[in-house]
Design a protein around this motif. Sequence first.
Motif, PDB file in Angstrom:
ATOM      1  N   LEU A   1      19.667   3.207  40.208  1.00 34.17           N
ATOM      2  CA  LEU A   1      19.116   1.623  40.760  1.00 34.17           C
ATOM      3  C   LEU A   1      18.113   1.479  39.928  1.00 34.17           C
ATOM      4  O   LEU A   1      17.879   0.304  39.562  1.00 34.17           O
ATOM      5  CB  LEU A   1      18.891   1.871  42.275  1.00 34.17           C
ATOM      6  CG  LEU A   1      20.066   1.970  43.142  1.00 34.17           C
ATOM      7  CD1 LEU A   1      19.382   2.337  44.548  1.00 34.17           C
ATOM      8  CD2 LEU A   1      20.702   0.851  43.082  1.00 34.17           C
ATOM      9  N   SER A   2      16.992   2.283  39.513  1.00 35.62           N
ATOM     10  CA  SER A   2      15.868   1.982  38.643  1.00 35.62           C
ATOM     11  C   SER A   2      16.217   1.552  37.359  1.00 35.62           C
ATOM     12  O   SER A   2      15.831   0.543  36.860  1.00 35.62           O
ATOM     13  CB  SER A   2      15.008   3.252  38.574  1.00 35.62           C
ATOM     14  OG  SER A   2      14.344   3.638  39.988  1.00 35.62           O
ATOM     15  N   ALA A   3      17.451   2.301  36.727  1.00 40.27           N
ATOM     16  CA  ALA A   3      17.987   1.727  35.505  1.00 40.27           C
ATOM     17  C   ALA A   3      18.535   0.452  35.668  1.00 40.27           C
ATOM     18  O   ALA A   3      18.372  -0.282  34.880  1.00 40.27           O
ATOM     19  CB  ALA A   3      18.969   2.685  35.017  1.00 40.27           C
TER      20      ALA A   3
ATOM     21  N   ALA B   1      14.556  -4.565  29.740  1.00 38.71           N
ATOM     22  CA  ALA B   1      14.039  -3.388  29.061  1.00 38.71           C
ATOM     23  C   ALA B   1      15.150  -2.526  29.006  1.00 38.71           C
ATOM     24  O   ALA B   1      15.091  -1.230  29.738  1.00 38.71           O
ATOM     25  CB  ALA B   1      13.014  -2.765  30.023  1.00 38.71           C
ATOM     26  N   MET B   2      16.091  -2.618  28.096  1.00 36.70           N
ATOM     27  CA  MET B   2      17.340  -1.906  28.009  1.00 36.70           C
ATOM     28  C   MET B   2      16.848  -0.428  27.666  1.00 36.70           C
ATOM     29  O   MET B   2      17.721   0.544  27.743  1.00 36.70           O
ATOM     30  CB  MET B   2      18.223  -2.584  26.898  1.00 36.70           C
ATOM     31  CG  MET B   2      18.750  -3.796  27.550  1.00 36.70           C
ATOM     32  SD  MET B   2      19.634  -3.694  28.882  1.00 36.70           S
ATOM     33  CE  MET B   2      21.096  -2.766  28.632  1.00 36.70           C
ATOM     34  N   ASP B   3      15.955  -0.476  26.631  1.00 35.57           N
ATOM     35  CA  ASP B   3      15.554   1.052  26.013  1.00 35.57           C
ATOM     36  C   ASP B   3      15.350   1.909  27.348  1.00 35.57           C
ATOM     37  O   ASP B   3      15.298   3.052  27.276  1.00 35.57           O
ATOM     38  CB  ASP B   3      14.600   1.084  25.101  1.00 35.57           C
ATOM     39  CG  ASP B   3      13.341   0.300  25.284  1.00 35.57           C
ATOM     40  OD1 ASP B   3      13.695  -0.741  26.262  1.00 35.57           O
ATOM     41  OD2 ASP B   3      12.415   0.438  24.882  1.00 35.57           O
ATOM     42  N   VAL B   4      14.358   1.363  28.105  1.00 35.39           N
ATOM     43  CA  VAL B   4      13.981   2.219  29.338  1.00 35.39           C
ATOM     44  C   VAL B   4      14.977   2.456  30.241  1.00 35.39           C
ATOM     45  O   VAL B   4      14.969   3.428  31.130  1.00 35.39           O
ATOM     46  CB  VAL B   4      12.824   1.266  29.792  1.00 35.39           C
ATOM     47  CG1 VAL B   4      12.121   2.028  31.310  1.00 35.39           C
ATOM     48  CG2 VAL B   4      11.414   1.099  28.896  1.00 35.39           C
ATOM     49  N   ALA B   5      15.852   1.447  30.446  1.00 36.62           N
ATOM     50  CA  ALA B   5      17.233   1.705  31.387  1.00 36.62           C
ATOM     51  C   ALA B   5      17.951   2.797  30.837  1.00 36.62           C
ATOM     52  O   ALA B   5      18.320   3.527  31.794  1.00 36.62           O
ATOM     53  CB  ALA B   5      17.749   0.361  31.438  1.00 36.62           C
TER      54      ALA B   5
ATOM     55  N   PRO C   1      16.348  -5.783  13.070  1.00 37.98           N
ATOM     56  CA  PRO C   1      16.081  -6.861  14.043  1.00 37.98           C
ATOM     57  C   PRO C   1      15.617  -6.863  15.387  1.00 37.98           C
ATOM     58  O   PRO C   1      14.767  -7.872  15.887  1.00 37.98           O
ATOM     59  CB  PRO C   1      17.421  -7.980  13.981  1.00 37.98           C
ATOM     60  CG  PRO C   1      18.465  -6.789  13.641  1.00 37.98           C
ATOM     61  CD  PRO C   1      17.926  -5.636  13.005  1.00 37.98           C
ATOM     62  N   ASN C   2      15.971  -5.536  15.859  1.00 42.14           N
ATOM     63  CA  ASN C   2      15.365  -5.425  17.368  1.00 42.14           C
ATOM     64  C   ASN C   2      14.168  -4.706  17.243  1.00 42.14           C
ATOM     65  O   ASN C   2      13.923  -3.552  16.857  1.00 42.14           O
ATOM     66  CB  ASN C   2      16.283  -4.441  17.877  1.00 42.14           C
ATOM     67  CG  ASN C   2      15.918  -4.373  19.280  1.00 42.14           C
ATOM     68  OD1 ASN C   2      14.880  -4.275  19.841  1.00 42.14           O
ATOM     69  ND2 ASN C   2      17.122  -3.806  20.015  1.00 42.14           N
ATOM     70  N   THR C   3      13.063  -5.421  17.772  1.00 44.64           N
ATOM     71  CA  THR C   3      11.599  -4.978  17.380  1.00 44.64           C
ATOM     72  C   THR C   3      11.235  -3.609  18.292  1.00 44.64           C
ATOM     73  O   THR C   3      10.714  -2.883  17.774  1.00 44.64           O
ATOM     74  CB  THR C   3      10.556  -6.063  17.686  1.00 44.64           C
ATOM     75  OG1 THR C   3      10.980  -7.150  17.027  1.00 44.64           O
ATOM     76  CG2 THR C   3       9.233  -5.528  17.466  1.00 44.64           C
ATOM     77  N   VAL C   4      11.908  -3.838  19.506  1.00 42.49           N
ATOM     78  CA  VAL C   4      11.601  -2.588  20.128  1.00 42.49           C
ATOM     79  C   VAL C   4      12.021  -1.426  19.979  1.00 42.49           C
ATOM     80  O   VAL C   4      11.468  -0.158  19.615  1.00 42.49           O
ATOM     81  CB  VAL C   4      12.340  -2.610  21.661  1.00 42.49           C
ATOM     82  CG1 VAL C   4      12.256  -1.357  22.434  1.00 42.49           C
ATOM     83  CG2 VAL C   4      11.719  -4.093  22.431  1.00 42.49           C
TER      84      VAL C   4
END
Length: 194
Positions: free
Chosen positions: A45-47, A55-59, A142-145
């Motif tokens: 659920l947190s993801a 925040a796809m990287d954190v998910a 292109p993805n800065t994160v």
Amino acid sequence: MNAGLVGIAVIDILLFLFLVLTAIAITRLRNLFAVVMLAGVFSLLSAGLFVTLDAMDVAFTEAAVGAGISTVLMLGALALTVREEKPVTHSAFLPLLVCAIAGAALIYGTLDMPPFGAADSPVQTHVAPDYLKRTPVEIGIPNTVAAVLASYRGFDTLGEVVVVFTAGIAVLLLLGGGGRSRRLGDVTGERKKD
């Protein structure tokens, strides 16, 4: 407010509600297998909540580590222990007091933060523009994160991976510690009896 923002707000509220209900269920249950499964659901659920916050990287990390690896390690620990929690013999006042003090300290620590998403906050005026400008030229991603995590913070990310791997190995060694020697001792003890 347009329909898209209302939909996202409804999803966020539902996810928060499910998170709270899951946390309450975790604290009320005595069956440790159910607690481990609900902890995995909480991480999932947190993801999902991190996905709605873009925040796809954190998910992805929360889903892999929180719902995946942690659940497997806890199930492994549970296989070597009992299934039911022992009855509580002490008062819940002290743990509640500690949680209240820690929560108050965390809230106090956030009082001087700039408002969420403020354009004049230091991260928006100093750090972010620099990374947004330099990343396509220096890294070519292109993805800065992803560029920040893989390149600028590459050693930090590698260090985090090493820490998680070491912790997993340590848990497995602790759970299986003495297992082989214990089994060998049992076998040699049985031979002595015969």
